[in-house]
Design an enzyme around this catalytic site. Structure first.
Site, PDB file in Angstrom:
ATOM      1  CB  ALA A 122      -6.697 120.165  97.445  1.00 43.91           C
ATOM      2  N   GLY A 127      -5.841 124.516 106.280  1.00 44.87           N
ATOM      3  CA  GLY A 127      -5.977 124.295 104.922  1.00 44.87           C
ATOM      4  C   GLY A 127      -5.058 123.583 104.229  1.00 44.87           C
ATOM      5  CG  ASN A 128      -5.301 122.090 100.500  1.00 45.14           C
ATOM      6  OD1 ASN A 128      -5.377 122.919  99.761  1.00 45.14           O
ATOM      7  ND2 ASN A 128      -6.584 121.631 101.030  1.00 45.14           N
ATOM      8  NE  ARG A 129       2.946 123.977 101.325  1.00 44.36           N
ATOM      9  CZ  ARG A 129       3.496 124.827 101.921  1.00 44.36           C
ATOM     10  NH1 ARG A 129       3.560 126.159 101.273  1.00 44.36           N
ATOM     11  NH2 ARG A 129       3.821 124.539 102.983  1.00 44.36           N
ATOM     12  CB  SER A 130      -5.330 123.310  96.626  1.00 42.11           C
ATOM     13  OG  SER A 130      -5.720 123.236  95.271  1.00 42.11           O
TER      14      SER A 130
END
Length: 428
Positions: free
Chosen positions: A293, A226-229
């Site tokens: 994101a 995943g990502n940091r959004s």
């Protein structure tokens, strides 16, 4: 901007002192109007010291200047925090037993209510009905946070943090259309006189789809890529669009904040789920804003069971593949003559490098994707993701001069929604 800060009679009133400080430090004039019960929690000297203005609660104070009407009429924004269950009920019923009730009846500006109460009160059918009625009338009712309440109780009903309330209030104020208070008071429309709720603002009658948060691609039943959004920018965009009169369909991936109150919310997890939701939700709409994101890669194989560590200390080899390009697919769908929003706004969370700047990559992406607008920002471990401040540049496919804004995510959302409204008004 002239702001009225209403304070209801709840223990969370102490947080409103911090909210007041945010307003005054931003350069706004603030008149605090507490209910009589609120003064049992935080006294008038506190409000007067922080605002630099006298505090009144009674309708019969300053009668010579018709104060019970003047305060509401002169406001550019009314924010009530905390808004108790009793205050929500009285406001929905149009009751005015004190000065704050009169302010809420006479204000023609954006009104933002931040509820705070015990979970059972928030979930009670009467409170839910009152909240829905207020939202139908155009009032912004911020969704309460979930967490520690009075005593040992915990759950939904906690007053949102002052920064979150202030962000929602700024979004409502930025997106509000210009208004003529005197005309609104003396010559209400026929639909308003009949009590019918009429959307107003530059996006009134329009439907906007907004995606937010970060997609997650499963590796096994436990892990994901995943990502940091955090979803904060997407929520701010939704709140600004709602305040501009739009009907908002909100598609939320993984987020650390609550979805926007007043929007039709769909939750997704993976990029494929996001794509499916966009193709379905944006087919008959006016605007698509892709603020989510999206994870660009996913594991080519998803393990059916949790991947175990081995005794030899080795690590598994994970093969990645590209995820669907949601933005490009939406543009291609429209180009193929299929139903899709005529205005599509992309987001580019970029990092510069030795060869190109953030804006260089943004311009290339705009040309490659084929959308009408692209919102570009520089991201990193300490930039944008999860933060309350941001810096964005809005690029246009027709080559017009870019728009730039540095400030809160609510302020950035206001700039984007203003540009979207102008694009919609211009037509094809």
């Amino acid at each position: 901007m002239e702001i009225v800060l209403g304070v209801g009679g709840g223990i969370a009133a102490y947080k409103s002192a911090l909210l007041l400080r945010l307003m005054t430090e931003a350069g706004h004039g603030v008149t605090v109007v507490p209910t009589p019960s609120a003064l049992k929690f935080v006294g008038a000297p506190t409000w007067e010291a922080l605002s630099g203005r006298p505090v009144r609660t009674d309708t019969f104070e300053a009668v010579d200047v018709v104060n019970h009407v003047r305060v509401g009429r002169s406001a550019d924004l009314v924010v009530v925090a905390p808004a108790t269950a009793d205050l929500l009920a009285r406001t929905a019923a149009g009751l005015a037993p004190d000065l704050l009730g009169n302010v809420l009846l006479t204000a023609t500006c954006p009104v933002v209510l931040a509820p705070a109460m015990h979970t059972e009160m928030w979930h009670h059918p009467a409170t839910r009905a009152n909240t829905a009625l207020l939202r139908e009338r155009g009032v912004t009712v911020v969704e309460p946070a979930s967490g520690r309440l009075t005593g040992r109780d915990s759950g939904p009903g906690r007053l949102p943090e002052p920064e979150d309330i202030w962000a929602a209030a700024q979004a409502a104020a930025i997106a509000a259309p210009a208004r003529d208070r005197e005309a609104a008071v003396t010559a209400p429309s026929a639909s308003a006189a009949s009590g019918e709720s009429v959307p107003h603002g530059p996006l009134a009658g329009r439907t906007v789809v907004i995606t937010a948060g970060g997609t997650r691609e499963p590796l096994d039943p436990v892990r994901y890529l995943g990502n940091r959004s955090s979803g904060k920018q997407g929520v701010a965009l939704a709140e600004a669009a709602l305040a501009a009169g739009a009907c908002v369909r909100f598609i939320g991936a993984a987020m650390s904040v609550a979805p926007p109150a007043g929007a039709d919310v769909t939750r997704v997890e993976s990029t494929q789920e996001l794509l499916d939701a966009v193709l379905s939700q944006a087919a008959d709409t006016d605007v698509l804003i892709m603020a989510a994101a999206v994870a660009d890669f996913r594991p080519a194989q998803v393990a059916e069971a949790k991947i175990k560590k081995t005794d030899d200390g080795g690590a598994p080899t994970i093969v990645l593949e590209r995820t669907p390009d949601v933005l490009a697919t939406a543009v291609r769908t429209r180009a193929a003559g299929e139903s899709m929003a005529p205005v599509i706004v992309g987001f580019a969370a970029e990092t510069g490098d030795a060869t190109s700047s953030v804006l260089d990559y943004g311009r290339a992406k705009l040309a490659r994707k084929g959308c009408e607008m692209l919102v570009v920002n520089e991201v990193g471990t300490d930039k944008v993701f999860g933060q309350d401040l941001t810096e964005v540049t809005v690029l246009f496919a027709d080559g017009r001069a870019p728009l730039h804004r540095a400030g809160t995510k609510a302020e950035a959302a206001g700039v984007v929604i203003e540009a979207v409204a102008a694009e919609v008004a211009a037509g094809p």
